[in-house]
Write an enzyme that holds these catalytic residues in place. Structure first.
Site, PDB file in Angstrom:
ATOM      1  N   LYS A   1       6.457  -1.772   2.106  1.00 38.26           N
ATOM      2  CA  LYS A   1       5.221  -1.180   2.654  1.00 38.26           C
ATOM      3  C   LYS A   1       4.080  -2.183   2.471  1.00 38.26           C
ATOM      4  CE  LYS A   1       3.098   3.367   3.281  1.00 38.26           C
ATOM      5  NZ  LYS A   1       3.140   3.336   4.736  1.00 38.26           N
TER       6      LYS A   1
ATOM      7  N   ARG B   1      -8.144 -20.904  -5.454  1.00 40.62           N
ATOM      8  CA  ARG B   1      -8.190 -21.564  -4.145  1.00 40.62           C
ATOM      9  C   ARG B   1      -7.100 -20.997  -3.229  1.00 40.62           C
ATOM     10  NH1 ARG B   1      -4.778 -26.256  -4.060  1.00 40.62           N
ATOM     11  NH2 ARG B   1      -3.449 -26.166  -5.897  1.00 40.62           N
TER      12      ARG B   1
ATOM     13  N   TYR C   1       0.829  -1.200   0.000  1.00 42.05           N
ATOM     14  CA  TYR C   1       0.000   0.000   0.000  1.00 42.05           C
ATOM     15  C   TYR C   1       0.862   1.248   0.000  1.00 42.05           C
ATOM     16  CZ  TYR C   1       0.724   1.043   5.011  1.00 42.05           C
ATOM     17  OH  TYR C   1       1.268   1.380   6.221  1.00 42.05           O
TER      18      TYR C   1
ATOM     19  N   HIS D   1      -0.680 -21.232  -0.262  1.00 43.29           N
ATOM     20  CA  HIS D   1       0.337 -20.249   0.141  1.00 43.29           C
ATOM     21  C   HIS D   1       1.200 -19.775  -1.044  1.00 43.29           C
ATOM     22  CE1 HIS D   1      -0.912 -21.554   4.067  1.00 43.29           C
ATOM     23  NE2 HIS D   1      -0.085 -20.706   4.663  1.00 43.29           N
TER      24      HIS D   1
ATOM     25  N   ARG E   1       8.356   4.342  -4.427  1.00 38.24           N
ATOM     26  CA  ARG E   1       8.370   3.353  -3.332  1.00 38.24           C
ATOM     27  C   ARG E   1       7.362   2.241  -3.598  1.00 38.24           C
ATOM     28  NH1 ARG E   1       7.397   5.509   2.647  1.00 38.24           N
ATOM     29  NH2 ARG E   1       5.287   5.765   1.835  1.00 38.24           N
TER      30      ARG E   1
END
Ligand code: PDD
Length: 287
Positions: free
Chosen positions: A150, A99, A32, A102, A51
């Protein structure tokens, strides 16, 4: 009602819909930015976009826009939300995969792009000059080892800020192995004998856009400034402590752990820097 942007469209905030399978929701797999606009002018936009591009690259999320595309989008949001003073929030996640898994989706899915704006209260210059400063407490930095990204994964920051708020303070100043890293949502500066010092960039802190500007202004105005480690005793011995962020600019900390910092009032070096900071904003945004 605030106008938001979601995946190619501007809409009322209550019309925005995101899949529960979005990896931002499931894993906090995203990044973000928070960019202030003063008088409708986005402040340090290129620096924020730089950034953002870096954070996306670190997470290997394909950047959905180039620089001019982001600029158009951000300016469009500020205009649609009526100009003036705003805090623009940008969030990009790895997207909604079929689905929960990870590892990154393969093939990749389109990233989710969300922009939101909220009104920003900007104190007038004479109000800034009259500030009494804020209270902070020190806490152990319990975050991960990539605080330079960030990331929207902010749970440790939330817990730390909450501890500060529950003790009546506005910010937690974080210590890792006996040295200052940053605040829960800000960078930290100390002043000793007129010399300004802030921790050097590393994986342990976010490279704040406001931090960079403060260093730039100090150099331009011949205020001695260094980037160096700040030990816990040095923090407690400081004549002045400041915290900085895009939504708060640079704020003096006048109480640390319930004890006064210096004489317990905003210091002379902060007053000088704050004047230059306001002047810089005025030149850029006509404040
Ligand atoms: N946070 N360090 C952390 C951990 C932060 O969350 C922030 C800002 C900063 C200051 O960065 P900048 O000067 O670029 O705003 C440093 C924003 C404002 C937020 O999370 O809302």
């Amino acid at each position: 009602m605030a106008t938001v942007y979601l995946n190619g469209e501007f809409m009322d905030a209550d019309q925005a819909r995101i899949s529960p399978l979005d990896r931002g929701f499931l894993f906090a797999d995203g990044v973000y930015e928070v960019i202030p606009a003063f008088n409708g002018v986005l402040f340090r936009l290129d620096e924020h976009l730089g950034r953002l591009a870096r954070s996306l690259a670190e997470l290997r999320i394909a950047d959905p826009h180039d620089g001019p595309g982001w600029r158009r989008l951000c300016e469009g949001m500020v205009a649609r939300n009526g100009g003036g003073h705003q805090s623009l929030y940008l969030q990009i996640t790895r997207g909604a995969a079929p689905r929960r898994e990870h590892a990154f989706p393969n093939p990749p899915v389109p990233p989710t792009v969300f922009l939101h704006s909220s009104p920003l209260t900007v104190p007038a210059a004479d109000q800034v000059a009259r500030t009494e400063g804020v209270a902070a407490i020190t806490l152990d930095d319990l975050r991960w080892a990539r605080c330079d990204i960030k990331s929207i994964s902010l749970l440790p920051n939330l817990l730390l800020r909450q501890r500060a708020v529950e003790t009546g303070a506005q910010e937690a100043i974080l210590l890792r192995d006996g040295f200052v890293t940053e605040g829960a949502a800000s960078n930290v500066f100390v002043v000793r004998d007129g010399r300004v010092c802030t921790p050097p960039l590393s994986h342990c802190i976010l490279g704040g856009i406001t931090r960079d500007l403060i260093i730039e202004l100090c150099r331009e105005k011949s205020l001695p400034v260094i980037e160096a480690e700040i030990s816990e005793p040095a923090l407690h011995d400081a004549d002045e402590i400041w915290i900085s962020s895009s939504t708060k600019d640079v704020v003096p900390v006048t109480t640390l752990n319930g004890r006064p910092v210096g004489d317990g009032r905003p210091g002379d070096t902060w007053k000088t820097l704050a004047r230059h900071y306001i002047e810089f904003k005025r030149r850029l945004c006509g404040l």
